[in-house]
Design a protein around this motif. Structure first.
Motif, PDB file in Angstrom:
ATOM      1  N   ARG B  39     -68.477  46.559  31.032  1.00  0.00           N
ATOM      2  CA  ARG B  39     -67.028  46.585  31.180  1.00  0.00           C
ATOM      3  C   ARG B  39     -66.592  47.472  32.339  1.00  0.00           C
ATOM      4  O   ARG B  39     -65.453  47.906  32.391  1.00  0.00           O
ATOM      5  N   LEU B  63     -56.259  41.506  31.126  1.00  0.00           N
ATOM      6  CA  LEU B  63     -57.218  42.127  30.204  1.00  0.00           C
ATOM      7  C   LEU B  63     -56.482  42.819  29.057  1.00  0.00           C
ATOM      8  O   LEU B  63     -56.872  42.723  27.891  1.00  0.00           O
ATOM      9  N   CYS B  68     -57.591  44.696  25.585  1.00  0.00           N
ATOM     10  CA  CYS B  68     -58.547  45.629  26.194  1.00  0.00           C
ATOM     11  C   CYS B  68     -57.781  46.848  26.694  1.00  0.00           C
ATOM     12  O   CYS B  68     -56.644  46.741  27.151  1.00  0.00           O
ATOM     13  N   VAL B  70     -57.459  49.297  29.518  1.00  0.00           N
ATOM     14  CA  VAL B  70     -57.887  49.223  30.917  1.00  0.00           C
ATOM     15  C   VAL B  70     -57.539  50.502  31.661  1.00  0.00           C
ATOM     16  O   VAL B  70     -56.412  50.997  31.575  1.00  0.00           O
ATOM     17  N   ALA B 130     -66.188  53.110  29.038  1.00  0.00           N
ATOM     18  CA  ALA B 130     -66.391  51.687  29.314  1.00  0.00           C
ATOM     19  C   ALA B 130     -67.823  51.250  29.041  1.00  0.00           C
ATOM     20  O   ALA B 130     -68.107  50.060  29.054  1.00  0.00           O
ATOM     21  N   TYR B 138     -62.078  48.972  29.447  1.00  0.00           N
ATOM     22  CA  TYR B 138     -62.526  48.415  30.726  1.00  0.00           C
ATOM     23  C   TYR B 138     -62.194  49.422  31.827  1.00  0.00           C
ATOM     24  O   TYR B 138     -61.149  50.076  31.797  1.00  0.00           O
TER      25      TYR B 138
END
Lengths: 188, 275
Positions: B39, B63, B68, B70, B130, B138
């Motif tokens: 990721r 994302l 997710c 991020v 990640a 991510y």
């Protein structure tokens, strides 16, 4: 094709004829017949060479291209005007003077439109080469590259080092062959 | 019913099940291990840092839309607009020190870290997050796209390469691929073609490049699609409002969402019913 020749001892200018003769022998299959024919007043040929199918009047330029071209043309005139004299001097086993003539000019800098202009305006077939000197004056390396010939037309030499430098990819260690293969594979 | 009960008792003592009627010999082969989930994604563009920032801004939102968390780690490249600028209309100073936050209702926050103002420790912290197996974090990395920066970097990453269909850019992308795969053969490298003359031409060049890379024992590449450019994209960049948030029809928006969806499909991040 670019060839990096082995360094020669002595002053570069003095030995340019011999160095270039080496290039033409190895690369073009030409045999050197004579160096320094004629004189500066009526016309000079730096190297007379032949491959059995044609005779080449080679001018090794040490000034700007215009001067080199002028020297080549006066050398051509001298060759024609002294044809009988040359026939007496050289036997047919050395050179067949009836073979077609070709002018060969080596210059350090050629204007971009030089090949086009020469091929359009000069009746005699002409080959243009660029040469470069590297290293010290007493111990130079010389590279010679063909830029124009009647058979191949304009030959654009690929400067892969410059390409790698421009793209900033030197550290990727792509060889010239890698780049050629890449282009071929992608059809570019 | 009686049969079923007896069968059920028997199953408890069976250690192996053969679903096929054909006889098997030896031990059952272990299933292929799933590719390691990675990721940490570095995005490249061989010629346009602005296009890269624009893509990352939209990619981060796509994302986040898939739940997710991020973080973007970015080194500003000269005076070029960066991801912060591309998301300018959404960015605020958040709870995390030295990071800007993009908060949208119902989505995990997106954290924007400017590399110059952060310590190495922060980067390692983001990398660790990640890298946690099964996690949702991510890390999108945007650094100056140089071969040297790939060689120097110690953190393995997957790569998304945005690539115009020009010879020089393609050669540069190949140089990146070579260096990445030489240092990390397991890295996943995905290609997105930036405004090609046609999708067919892009696909054709991708196939050739993929074949060339494979022939050089540098692994294979993943196709993510093409990015279109249109007026809506230019406007979104100027307004600092990523295009994927727009409801207006736009070829560029559709291509962005398609590319992000392709990435999420590869990463197993599609939402239920999305495929």
């Amino acid at each position: 094709m670019t060839r990096i020749l082995k360094p020669v001892s002595g002053k570069a200018a003095k030995y340019l004829g011999q160095i270039c003769a080496q290039y033409f022998r190895e690369s073009q299959g030409l045999r050197a017949v004579e160096y320094d024919l004629g004189n500066a007043f009526t016309g000079r040929i730096d190297l007379l060479a032949t491959d059995g199918t044609r005779n080449c009047l080679v001018t090794i330029g040490t000034a700007d291209f215009a001067h080199d071209l002028f020297r080549s043309l006066t050398g051509y005139r001298w060759f024609r005007e002294n044809h009988e004299f040359l026939s007496r001097v050289y036997g047919r086993d050395e050179i067949d003077l009836s073979l077609p003539l070709r002018l060969v000019i080596l210059s350090q800098e050629l204007p971009a439109d030089a090949p086009g202009l020469c091929s359009e305006t000069i009746a005699v077939p002409i080959e243009l080469y660029r040469y470069r000197l590297y290293g010290s004056g007493d111990d130079p390396d010389i590279s010679v590259e063909l830029l124009w010939s009647p058979e191949e037309g304009l030959v654009i030499p690929e400067d892969f080092d410059a390409l790698r430098r421009d793209l900033g990819i030197e550290a990727a260690c792509l060889t010239d062959g890698d780049i050629r293969d890449f282009r071929k594979a992608l059809g570019l | 019913m009686e049969e079923r009960t007896r069968l059920g008792r028997g199953l408890e003592e069976v250690s192996r099940f053969y679903l096929s009627g054909s006889p098997r010999e030896g031990a059952i082969s272990e299933p292929e291990p799933a590719p390691a989930e990675r990721r940490i994604v570095r995005v490249f563009h061989p010629s346009s840092p602005v296009a890269k920032s624009l893509f990352i801004a939209n990619f981060a939102l796509e994302l986040a839309r898939r739940r997710c968390r991020v973080s973007v780690w970015e080194a500003r490249e000269g005076e070029n607009a960066c991801v912060c600028d591309m998301m300018g209309g959404l960015v605020r100073q958040g709870a995390v020190p030295d990071a800007l936050t993009v908060s949208l209702y119902g989505l995990p926050d997106i954290l924007l870290h400017e590399a110059a103002s952060q310590g190495e420790g922060r980067f390692e912290e983001l990398v660790a997050k990640a890298s946690t197996p099964g996690g949702q974090d991510y890390l999108l990395i945007s650094l100056p796209d140089t071969v040297e920066s790939i060689i120097r970097g110690a953190t393995p990453f997957d790569a998304v390469m945005l690539c115009p269909l020009e010879e020089r850019e393609l050669l540069k992308v190949f140089a990146f691929i070579k260096v990445i795969r030489e240092s990390d053969p397991a890295s996943r490298i995905s290609l997105v073609f930036d405004s090609p003359p046609s999708g067919e031409r892009a696909r054709e060049i991708f196939e050739r490049l993929d074949g060339f890379v494979s022939a050089r024992s540098l692994g294979s590449l993943t196709w993510l699609g093409v990015l279109e450019r249109d007026e809506a994209l230019e406007r979104s960049a100027g307004e600092g409002m990523p295009l994927v948030l727009s409801h207006d029809a736009s070829a560029a928006r559709d291509s962005l969402t398609d590319v992000c969806r392709a990435f999420c499909r590869e990463a197993g991040r599609l939402l239920p019913g999305e495929d």
